[in-house]
Design a protein around this motif. Structure first.
Motif, PDB file in Angstrom:
ATOM      1  N   ARG A  10       0.831  -1.204   0.000  1.00  0.00           N
ATOM      2  CA  ARG A  10       0.000   0.000   0.000  1.00  0.00           C
ATOM      3  C   ARG A  10       0.866   1.254   0.000  1.00  0.00           C
ATOM      4  NH1 ARG A  10      -1.521   4.118   2.723  1.00  0.00           N
ATOM      5  NH2 ARG A  10      -0.020   3.576   4.342  1.00  0.00           N
ATOM      6  N   SER A  11       1.951   1.224   0.784  1.00  0.00           N
ATOM      7  CA  SER A  11       2.845   2.372   0.855  1.00  0.00           C
ATOM      8  C   SER A  11       3.516   2.635  -0.494  1.00  0.00           C
ATOM      9  CB  SER A  11       3.903   2.134   1.935  1.00  0.00           C
ATOM     10  OG  SER A  11       4.793   3.219   2.014  1.00  0.00           O
ATOM     11  N   PHE A  12       3.964   1.570  -1.168  1.00  0.00           N
ATOM     12  CA  PHE A  12       4.577   1.727  -2.488  1.00  0.00           C
ATOM     13  C   PHE A  12       3.580   2.298  -3.488  1.00  0.00           C
ATOM     14  CE2 PHE A  12       5.036  -0.168  -6.751  1.00  0.00           C
ATOM     15  CZ  PHE A  12       6.214   0.443  -7.140  1.00  0.00           C
ATOM     16  N   ALA A  13       2.365   1.736  -3.501  1.00  0.00           N
ATOM     17  CA  ALA A  13       1.334   2.247  -4.415  1.00  0.00           C
ATOM     18  C   ALA A  13       1.075   3.715  -4.149  1.00  0.00           C
ATOM     19  CB  ALA A  13       0.048   1.432  -4.255  1.00  0.00           C
ATOM     20  N   GLY A  14       1.051   4.107  -2.872  1.00  0.00           N
ATOM     21  CA  GLY A  14       0.827   5.501  -2.522  1.00  0.00           C
ATOM     22  C   GLY A  14       1.899   6.406  -3.099  1.00  0.00           C
ATOM     23  N   ARG A  15       3.157   5.955  -3.082  1.00  0.00           N
ATOM     24  CA  ARG A  15       4.244   6.766  -3.640  1.00  0.00           C
ATOM     25  C   ARG A  15       4.106   6.906  -5.149  1.00  0.00           C
ATOM     26  NH1 ARG A  15       7.025   3.643   0.162  1.00  0.00           N
ATOM     27  NH2 ARG A  15       7.935   2.262  -1.411  1.00  0.00           N
ATOM     28  N   VAL A  16       3.661   5.830  -5.803  1.00  0.00           N
ATOM     29  CA  VAL A  16       3.458   5.900  -7.259  1.00  0.00           C
ATOM     30  C   VAL A  16       2.328   6.881  -7.586  1.00  0.00           C
ATOM     31  CG1 VAL A  16       2.759   4.607  -9.317  1.00  0.00           C
ATOM     32  CG2 VAL A  16       4.338   3.573  -7.659  1.00  0.00           C
TER      33      VAL A  16
END
Length: 348
Positions: A110-116
């Motif tokens: 979820r954190s990675f998707a948020g950065r994208v």
């Protein structure tokens, strides 16, 4: 096209003209926007974001993990225009990982998707970040502590068992050094000779090898310097102190030390190579001799207060040098006779 549809489109064109908009130009613009939207998929934006991370000099391990996260999401949302992905779509994709019991991976996904999505917003390809709306929607992972023997007498038994290890000499010396320096296992196995100043008794680990990406200096006790001399005498041609079994161009695998502990009869629920850090932290704090900040600096823990962290970066060095020598002496006492240090609860 039916007559009714044709009249509806005529009325829509008249409405646009009344508002000063050329219907033909509006149609062309809609086609362009749809084409761009279809081409700007989550995967393409994620690839671009990862390329940006590489240009910024992010650690290779971080780049590799980001690509893994991208691949986990690729089947469900990789083909979707980044601006059209809904919170429900993202949650469905992440829950496939969560249902397998990988709760921490799901949180990081979820954190990675948020950065994208944030990158897509600042590059004008999206207006909302659906990952932000998923905070609290995923199962919080339970903290797992690395197994460690914290009782001094039992730890002394382990140190004596290590003395009897009959495997590869480099692995034996790594096992002997690990409790003295209590760095992370990856930092120890990736150690290279050019990082060591044996005359000055210091090991300087570059930031790219550290978990927090900050350089770390480790004072070396006389016992560790002697062990390093023994290791050097093995004459391994290569830069790594602890090379892989079949080649000196790579360091030993991440499972080598844990496998050695298993060979000595210590199960994964009793002791791990990472557990040497917990032993040092516990017993040094219980001794009452050393400032907590000196212990934390030796463990290379990051201070959450950035201003304080900057101020304390070089602090406590003299105390850490004394502490590391005291710790090595204490380890020898435990190894030789399991003598128990009685805390005096004062500071040097």
């Amino acid at each position: 096209m039916s007559l009714k549809e044709a009249r509806a489109k005529r009325d829509e064109a008249r409405r646009l003209l009344a508002n000063g908009i050329d219907p033909a130009a509006a149609k062309r613009q809609a086609i362009i926007e749809a084409t761009i939207g279809a081409a700007t998929t989550f995967k393409l934006v994620a690839d671009e974001y990862i390329e940006k991370m590489e240009r910024e000099g992010k650690k290779a391990a971080t780049i590799k993990k980001s690509r893994w996260f991208r691949d986990l999401l690729d089947r469900d949302i990789g083909h979707r225009p980044v601006s059209e992905i809904t919170p429900h779509e993202l949650l469905t994709a992440i829950r496939k990982v969560e249902r397998k019991g990988h709760h921490e991976t799901a949180q990081r996904l979820r954190s990675f998707a948020g950065r994208v999505f944030r990158y897509a917003i600042v590059t004008m390809r999206a207006q909302e970040n659906p990952a932000d709306l998923l905070r609290g929607a995923l199962t919080a992972p339970q903290v797992k502590h690395h197994a460690a023997i914290l009782e001094p007498e039992l730890f002394g038994e382990l140190l004596r068992a290590i003395e009897g290890y009959s495997g590869k000499p480099e692995t034996l010396i790594a096992l002997k050094i690990a409790p003295h320096v209590f760095v992370r296992p990856g930092e120890l196995r990736k150690a290279e000779w050019h990082e060591f100043d044996l005359e000055g008794a210091v090991w300087r680990i570059p930031g790219e090898k550290m978990k927090m990406a900050q350089p770390h200096a480790v004072p070396l006790s006389s016992q560790v310097v002697e062990l390093l001399g023994q290791l050097r005498a093995l004459s391994n041609a290569g830069s790594y102190l602890f090379p892989a079994f079949h080649t000196t161009r790579r360091c030993m695998s991440e499972n080598t030390l844990n496998s050695a502990l298993r060979r000595l009869g210590y199960g994964g629920d009793e002791m791990t190579s990472h557990g040497f850090r917990a032993v040092a932290s516990t017993l040094l704090n219980e001794s009452g001799l050393w400032h907590p900040d000196a212990i934390e600096r030796s463990l290379a823990h990051k201070d959450p207060d950035q201003v304080r962290a900057a101020y304390h970066r070089g602090a406590h060095w003299a105390e850490r040098v004394r502490m590391m020598q005291w710790w090595s002496d204490h380890l020898e006492q435990l190894r030789d006779g399991a003598k128990i240090f009685t805390p005096v609860f004062r500071r040097a």
